[in-house]
Design a protein around this motif. Structure first.
Motif, PDB file in Angstrom:
ATOM      1  N   GLY A  26      90.181 -24.031 105.921  1.00 30.26           N
ATOM      2  CA  GLY A  26      89.908 -22.608 106.127  1.00 30.26           C
ATOM      3  C   GLY A  26      90.625 -21.715 105.122  1.00 30.26           C
ATOM      4  N   SER A  27      91.634 -22.271 104.431  1.00 37.26           N
ATOM      5  CA  SER A  27      92.418 -21.494 103.457  1.00 37.26           C
ATOM      6  C   SER A  27      91.855 -21.634 102.052  1.00 37.26           C
ATOM      7  CB  SER A  27      93.862 -22.014 103.472  1.00 37.26           C
ATOM      8  OG  SER A  27      93.852 -23.431 103.315  1.00 37.26           O
ATOM      9  N   SER A  28      90.592 -22.043 101.945  1.00 37.67           N
ATOM     10  CA  SER A  28      89.954 -22.366 100.660  1.00 37.67           C
ATOM     11  C   SER A  28      90.223 -21.353  99.540  1.00 37.67           C
ATOM     12  CB  SER A  28      88.444 -22.481 100.894  1.00 37.67           C
ATOM     13  OG  SER A  28      87.765 -22.623  99.692  1.00 37.67           O
ATOM     14  N   ILE A  46     111.112 -29.324  94.983  1.00 37.37           N
ATOM     15  CA  ILE A  46     110.086 -29.040  96.003  1.00 37.37           C
ATOM     16  C   ILE A  46     108.777 -28.679  95.293  1.00 37.37           C
ATOM     17  CG2 ILE A  46     109.453 -27.596  98.005  1.00 37.37           C
ATOM     18  CD1 ILE A  46     113.047 -27.622  96.970  1.00 37.37           C
ATOM     19  N   PRO A  47     107.784 -29.601  95.283  1.00 35.80           N
ATOM     20  CA  PRO A  47     106.492 -29.227  94.708  1.00 35.80           C
ATOM     21  C   PRO A  47     105.807 -28.208  95.599  1.00 35.80           C
ATOM     22  CG  PRO A  47     106.451 -31.516  95.514  1.00 35.80           C
ATOM     23  CD  PRO A  47     107.809 -30.973  95.813  1.00 35.80           C
ATOM     24  N   ARG A  48     105.214 -27.186  94.971  1.00 30.18           N
ATOM     25  CA  ARG A  48     104.599 -26.114  95.767  1.00 30.18           C
ATOM     26  C   ARG A  48     103.249 -25.707  95.174  1.00 30.18           C
ATOM     27  NH1 ARG A  48     106.726 -21.324  99.041  1.00 30.18           N
ATOM     28  NH2 ARG A  48     105.011 -19.870  98.935  1.00 30.18           N
ATOM     29  N   GLY A 105     101.482 -22.408  99.132  1.00 28.47           N
ATOM     30  CA  GLY A 105     102.364 -22.103 100.273  1.00 28.47           C
ATOM     31  C   GLY A 105     101.618 -21.740 101.535  1.00 28.47           C
ATOM     32  N   THR A 106     100.383 -22.238 101.699  1.00 26.89           N
ATOM     33  CA  THR A 106      99.596 -21.864 102.889  1.00 26.89           C
ATOM     34  C   THR A 106      99.777 -22.839 104.059  1.00 26.89           C
ATOM     35  OG1 THR A 106      97.607 -23.075 102.209  1.00 26.89           O
ATOM     36  CG2 THR A 106      97.781 -20.787 101.479  1.00 26.89           C
ATOM     37  N   ASN A 107     100.612 -23.860 103.894  1.00 26.91           N
ATOM     38  CA  ASN A 107     100.787 -24.797 105.016  1.00 26.91           C
ATOM     39  C   ASN A 107     101.501 -24.111 106.175  1.00 26.91           C
ATOM     40  OD1 ASN A 107     103.755 -25.863 105.486  1.00 26.91           O
ATOM     41  ND2 ASN A 107     103.532 -25.382 103.311  1.00 26.91           N
ATOM     42  N   CYS A 136      94.374 -22.059  98.858  1.00 23.72           N
ATOM     43  CA  CYS A 136      95.088 -23.341  98.758  1.00 23.72           C
ATOM     44  C   CYS A 136      94.710 -24.097  97.484  1.00 23.72           C
ATOM     45  CB  CYS A 136      94.858 -24.189  99.998  1.00 23.72           C
ATOM     46  SG  CYS A 136      93.160 -24.730 100.215  1.00 23.72           S
ATOM     47  N   THR A 137      95.676 -24.874  96.985  1.00 26.63           N
ATOM     48  CA  THR A 137      95.470 -25.628  95.739  1.00 26.63           C
ATOM     49  C   THR A 137      95.071 -27.068  96.061  1.00 26.63           C
ATOM     50  OG1 THR A 137      97.756 -26.409  95.672  1.00 26.63           O
ATOM     51  CG2 THR A 137      97.286 -24.272  94.610  1.00 26.63           C
ATOM     52  N   MET A 138      94.415 -27.719  95.121  1.00 25.29           N
ATOM     53  CA  MET A 138      93.986 -29.098  95.373  1.00 25.29           C
ATOM     54  C   MET A 138      95.199 -30.030  95.542  1.00 25.29           C
ATOM     55  SD  MET A 138      90.888 -28.797  95.807  1.00 25.29           S
ATOM     56  CE  MET A 138      90.582 -30.534  96.065  1.00 25.29           C
TER      57      MET A 138
HETATM   58  C1  LIG Z   1      94.252 -19.159 107.080  1.00 25.46           C
HETATM   59  C2  LIG Z   1      94.578 -20.621 106.949  1.00 25.46           C
HETATM   60  C3  LIG Z   1      93.619 -21.555 107.271  1.00 25.46           C
HETATM   61  C4  LIG Z   1      93.892 -22.921 107.157  1.00 25.46           C
HETATM   62  N1  LIG Z   1      92.920 -23.828 107.463  1.00 25.46           N
HETATM   63  C5  LIG Z   1      93.173 -25.140 107.336  1.00 25.46           C
HETATM   64  C6  LIG Z   1      92.158 -26.099 107.665  1.00 25.46           C
HETATM   65  O1  LIG Z   1      91.042 -25.760 108.028  1.00 25.46           O
HETATM   66  N2  LIG Z   1      92.477 -27.415 107.536  1.00 25.46           N
HETATM   67  C7  LIG Z   1      93.709 -27.824 107.120  1.00 25.46           C
HETATM   68  O2  LIG Z   1      93.939 -29.027 107.016  1.00 25.46           O
HETATM   69  N3  LIG Z   1      94.682 -26.936 106.809  1.00 25.46           N
HETATM   70  C8  LIG Z   1      94.452 -25.622 106.898  1.00 25.46           C
HETATM   71  N4  LIG Z   1      95.433 -24.715 106.593  1.00 25.46           N
HETATM   72  C9  LIG Z   1      96.751 -25.200 106.138  1.00 25.46           C
HETATM   73  C10 LIG Z   1      96.917 -25.261 104.578  1.00 25.46           C
HETATM   74  O3  LIG Z   1      96.085 -24.302 103.972  1.00 25.46           O
HETATM   75  C11 LIG Z   1      96.611 -26.633 104.024  1.00 25.46           C
HETATM   76  O4  LIG Z   1      97.588 -27.553 104.444  1.00 25.46           O
HETATM   77  C12 LIG Z   1      96.572 -26.671 102.479  1.00 25.46           C
HETATM   78  O5  LIG Z   1      96.175 -27.956 102.111  1.00 25.46           O
HETATM   79  C13 LIG Z   1      97.898 -26.359 101.797  1.00 25.46           C
HETATM   80  O6  LIG Z   1      97.654 -26.161 100.413  1.00 25.46           O
HETATM   81  P1  LIG Z   1      98.697 -25.319  99.536  1.00 25.46           P
HETATM   82  O7  LIG Z   1      98.241 -25.328  98.119  1.00 25.46           O
HETATM   83  O8  LIG Z   1      98.941 -24.007 100.119  1.00 25.46           O
HETATM   84  O9  LIG Z   1      99.993 -26.242  99.673  1.00 25.46           O
HETATM   85  P2  LIG Z   1     101.499 -25.793  99.974  1.00 25.46           P
HETATM   86  O10 LIG Z   1     101.585 -25.128 101.280  1.00 25.46           O
HETATM   87  O11 LIG Z   1     102.051 -25.099  98.802  1.00 25.46           O
HETATM   88  O12 LIG Z   1     102.190 -27.226 100.069  1.00 25.46           O
HETATM   89  C14 LIG Z   1     101.881 -28.077 101.130  1.00 25.46           C
HETATM   90  C15 LIG Z   1     102.597 -29.424 100.920  1.00 25.46           C
HETATM   91  O13 LIG Z   1     102.071 -30.077  99.788  1.00 25.46           O
HETATM   92  C16 LIG Z   1     103.102 -30.383  98.854  1.00 25.46           C
HETATM   93  N5  LIG Z   1     102.505 -30.207  97.538  1.00 25.46           N
HETATM   94  C17 LIG Z   1     101.853 -29.114  97.070  1.00 25.46           C
HETATM   95  N6  LIG Z   1     101.383 -29.372  95.844  1.00 25.46           N
HETATM   96  C18 LIG Z   1     101.752 -30.638  95.544  1.00 25.46           C
HETATM   97  C19 LIG Z   1     101.575 -31.486  94.425  1.00 25.46           C
HETATM   98  N7  LIG Z   1     100.897 -31.079  93.352  1.00 25.46           N
HETATM   99  N8  LIG Z   1     102.104 -32.726  94.448  1.00 25.46           N
HETATM  100  C20 LIG Z   1     102.767 -33.166  95.537  1.00 25.46           C
HETATM  101  N9  LIG Z   1     102.986 -32.415  96.629  1.00 25.46           N
HETATM  102  C21 LIG Z   1     102.474 -31.177  96.622  1.00 25.46           C
HETATM  103  C22 LIG Z   1     104.224 -29.434  99.172  1.00 25.46           C
HETATM  104  O14 LIG Z   1     105.466 -29.962  98.771  1.00 25.46           O
HETATM  105  C23 LIG Z   1     104.101 -29.338 100.688  1.00 25.46           C
HETATM  106  O15 LIG Z   1     104.709 -30.437 101.279  1.00 25.46           O
HETATM  107  C24 LIG Z   1      95.185 -23.345 106.703  1.00 25.46           C
HETATM  108  C25 LIG Z   1      96.146 -22.387 106.386  1.00 25.46           C
HETATM  109  C26 LIG Z   1      95.861 -21.041 106.495  1.00 25.46           C
HETATM  110  C27 LIG Z   1      96.916 -20.045 106.127  1.00 25.46           C
END
Ligand SMILES: Cc1cc2nc3c(=O)[nH]c(=O)nc-3n(C[C@H](O)[C@H](O)[C@H](O)COP(=O)(O)OP(=O)(O)OC[C@H]3O[C@@H](n4cnc5c(N)ncnc54)[C@H](O)[C@@H]3O)c2cc1C
Length: 458
Positions: free
Chosen positions: A133-135, A67-69, A72-74, A138-140
């Motif tokens: 919004g999770s800038s 599970i790539p992570r 975890g903000t999704n 959240c990771t690229m």
């Molecule tokens: C307060 C808040 C505001 C938000 N606002 C927005 C918004 O405005 N717009 C929006 O679209 N979303 C928003 N989100 C949702 C979330 O932040 C996004 O989906 C963000 O892109 C997830 O990034 P993450 O690094 O947390 O990924 P994670 O939650 O860790 O992972 C998300 C998914 O990506 C996969 N993944 C992660 N890294 C990789 C990698 N390197 N290679 C392959 N797969 C990978 C994981 O397996 C998982 O399926 C928000 C969330 C919060 C909590």
């Protein structure tokens, strides 16, 4: 964890980068969806594409889920290890490899945090338009894997429009590069866009080359109240029909206005809807656009139209938008469960009303905020997640809302994705033939189904 697995992983990433004690892996059992839980066999923290390749190759041979992570903000359970397995924490891969102002591109590792990239790009007068919004967290890699959107999507598009090339570790451990550093490219199927939004089900993104833009010279925000959601929705369409494409249009319902008012002890107008329109571009152009927007808003029945040009005025206008998610749980005493759907723009008022009716039917308080310019609606349910009966009612309301959205020509996800949350509903939107095509694509990349299994209904 079995000894062979532990020994192999430690050999690849080093002793300190394999976590298996319950207290260490606990944060990896859930994500921002809150609802879903799963316990991983272990967590590994690699620092290079080569290490990831070795881990995945080994996991594939042993048929262990991976599970790539990112952070975890999704909101959809997309990183919950529902079938156990190895969680690959990518936050250690956080180098900005290159910023190339002359080519308007940058190349980053997957673990770079969005806000960090934004601040580094700003030093060159550049930015990457998608703005989740999770800038700050959240990771690229996560942004790309979820095809994240944000407020500026109506003018600039979503992540999909701003990724040029990816380095990806496939489920058999092989490393590929998709796309190129060019702004155009027609060399075969567009695998870059296939990986964007694939939710970690096809491979692990380790590096990305992104398209950039110069930061606009100026931005104005104009806010307005409406006594009905219909008038506010009509105003959104009328702004486009007046020939204006704003940078953002954010619409909030009475539920949000009231919650923020109670939470901050601040009096706002007693109205049904609050709309914020943002315009950007050259300074001279922004003034003209702001005048036009104000005129359209007034002609559409808005009251208390205000224009912000300074940082303080921006923050004041933005208060209802920025405090909404914090205000709700403090007012209701329940948790926010944020849902994401998208409708044709002209259906926004109907969608606001129907979502409210559905939630009323199931006794679930709801407040609605929308990236109205692209029809993206976030329905924030207030739910006592400790109460199984209430949680079940909230789930019924969610599913009924999604089915209604499909019926009116919308989609069950504008930007938050499918994950576990909407896995069963996806087939209802796309149909069995398209669903089978998606499963066939998954099988080509990942015949042993090790890559984030159980997500997206695959
Ligand atoms: C307060 C808040 C505001 C938000 N606002 C927005 C918004 O405005 N717009 C929006 O679209 N979303 C928003 N989100 C949702 C979330 O932040 C996004 O989906 C963000 O892109 C997830 O990034 P993450 O690094 O947390 O990924 P994670 O939650 O860790 O992972 C998300 C998914 O990506 C996969 N993944 C992660 N890294 C990789 C990698 N390197 N290679 C392959 N797969 C990978 C994981 O397996 C998982 O399926 C928000 C969330 C919060 C909590």
């Amino acid at each position: 964890m079995n000894l062979k697995v532990a020994q192999t992983l430690r050999k690849i990433v080093g002793e300190d980068n394999v976590l298996e004690l319950l207290e260490d892996i606990l944060p990896y059992t859930l994500d921002a969806s809150i609802i879903y839980r799963g316990v991983p066999t272990c967590v590994v923290r690699p620092h290079s594409t080569e290490e990831i390749s070795e881990i995945v190759k080994f996991a594939n041979e042993q048929r262990i889920p991976v599970i790539p992570r990112g952070a975890g903000t999704n909101f959809v359970g997309a990183v919950v290890p529902s079938n156990g397995g190895i969680v690959i924490d990518l936050t250690g891969m956080n180098r900005i490899i290159e910023i190339n102002p002359a080519n308007l591109t940058c190349t980053v590792e997957a673990g770079v945090v969005h806000a960090k990239l934004e601040s580094e790009l700003a030093k060159y007068g550049l930015y990457w338009p998608p703005d989740p919004g999770s800038s700050d967290a959240c990771t690229m890699g996560g942004v790309i894997a979820m095809n994240a959107g944000g407020m500026r999507a109506l003018k600039y598009g979503t992540t999909r429009d701003w990724v040029l090339s990816l380095k990806v570790v496939l489920p058999n451990g092989e490393v590929i590069k998709t796309g190129s550093k060019t702004f155009k490219g027609n060399a075969g199927y567009d695998l870059t866009r296939l990986f964007v939004g694939s939710e970690g089900t096809l491979g692990i993104i380790t590096e990305a080359t992104l398209k950039l833009r110069p930061i606009p010279e100026a931005e104005n925000r104009i806010s307005a109240y409406f006594d009905s959601i219909e008038k506010a929705g009509a105003a959104v369409s009328k702004i486009y029909m007046a020939g204006i494409v704003p940078a953002a249009m954010e619409l909030m319902d009475r539920g949000i206005i009231t919650a923020v008012s109670k939470w901050l002890g601040k009096k706002f107008p007693d109205m049904d809807a609050y709309l914020i329109v943002s315009v950007d571009g050259l300074r001279s152009e922004v003034e003209t656009l702001s005048n036009k927007v104000e005129q359209v808003l007034k002609e559409s029945g808005a009251s208390q139209v205000l224009r912000a040009t300074t940082k303080e005025e921006f923050d004041e206008i933005w208060l209802i938008r920025s405090e909404g998610a914090t205000a709700l749980p403090n007012i209701t005493g329940k948790m926010n469960v944020t849902h994401d759907v998208c409708v044709p723009i002209n259906k926004l008022p109907e969608a606001f009303k129907t979502i409210r009716e559905i939630c009323n039917k199931y006794g679930i308080p709801v407040a609605i905020v929308s990236h109205a310019g692209d029809g993206n609606v976030h329905a924030i349910f207030s739910v006592n997640l400790q109460d199984p009966e209430e949680s079940a009612r909230a789930k019924k309301a969610h599913d009924e809302m999604c089915r209604y959205i499909i019926k009116i020509g919308g989609t069950i996800s504008g930007e938050h994705g499918i994950g576990i949350d909407k896995a069963e509903l996806l087939v209802e939107e796309v149909g069995p033939v398209v669903m089978e095509l998606m499963r066939a694509i998954k099988r080509v990349f990942d015949p042993n189904n090790i890559m984030n299994p159980g997500k997206m209904g695959l």
